[in-house]
Every structure is written in C-alpha cells, then in structure tokens.
Design a protein around this motif. Structure first.
Motif: not given
Length: 125
Positions: A6, A22, A36, A38, A45, A93-95, A115, A117-118
């Motif tokens: 990300e 991403c 996505w 968060r 999450r 925020y993660y993808c 996942w 790393q955010g």
C-alpha cells in the motif's frame, strides 16, 4: 509469493482527499478480489470497499458516495480514492486479496488470505 504493497497515506485536513494505491504481485492469474480495510485504535478491522476479478464493487455505507475503488487496466494496482474525508476516517488502511471467481466481493476480513502492511491515514485540522 503474493505481495501487496500500500501507498498514499498521510495527513489531510477534514474535507480533503487522498488516493491510496495497492500494488499486487505474485498472482498467476487475474482471478482474485482486492479489498480495502481499515482499523482505528481500539476498534475492530472493518471493510471499506472491494473489487472483484470482474470489476464488481462493494462499498461500505459509511463511505459510500465519498470513496471510490478502481483498478488499472493491467489489474495489478487497485486504487481507493477518498474524498470529503472526515476525522472518523482516521485509521490504518490495509489492502487484502483472495483468489476466487466470484463476480461480487465481500467486506469480511476473514475471507481474505493475503494482506499488505498498511498505510496510515490521519484526518485532522
């Protein structure tokens, strides 16, 4: 192996915009969905938006009309355009990705296998 990276997070004032990216690598086919998610401090999450292999999208009610998910033509980068940001959008925020052939994606974190790393998004004046 599958990797998700990300980028695009940062500090923005309320009402501002950010675009998260991403980058996906390691997939041997295009049959996967990207989501996505968060997570704010002290909260679970939550799903924000996702896009299926056939470009079907699902978006959470809390961000509908403000956030838009899309992907590039090569299907290797997924974007989250975030407009009219609010302080409550502050989170990491993660993808995430999952291999499947479903035309619609879901926003349950447990359904995703890979996942990133955010990236931190902070909305504050």
């Amino acid at each position: 192996q599958v990797q998700l990276v990300e980028s695009g997070g940062g500090l923005v004032q309320p009402g501002g915009s950010l675009r998260l990216s991403c980058g996906a690598s390691g997939f041997t086919s295009d049959y996967y969905a990207i989501g996505w998610f968060r997570q704010a401090p002290g909260k679970e999450r939550e799903g924000v938006s996702c896009i299926s292999f056939s470009d079907g999208t699902t978006t959470a009610d809390s961000v509908k009309g403000r956030f838009t998910i899309s992907r590039d033509g090569a299907k290797r980068t997924v974007y989250l355009q975030m407009n009219s940001l609010k302080p409550e959008d502050t989170a990491v925020y993660y993808c995430a990705a999952v291999r499947n052939l479903f035309r619609l994606c879901v926003l349950h974190p447990s359904k995703y296998d890979y996942w990133g790393q955010g990236t931190q998004v902070t909305v504050s004046s």
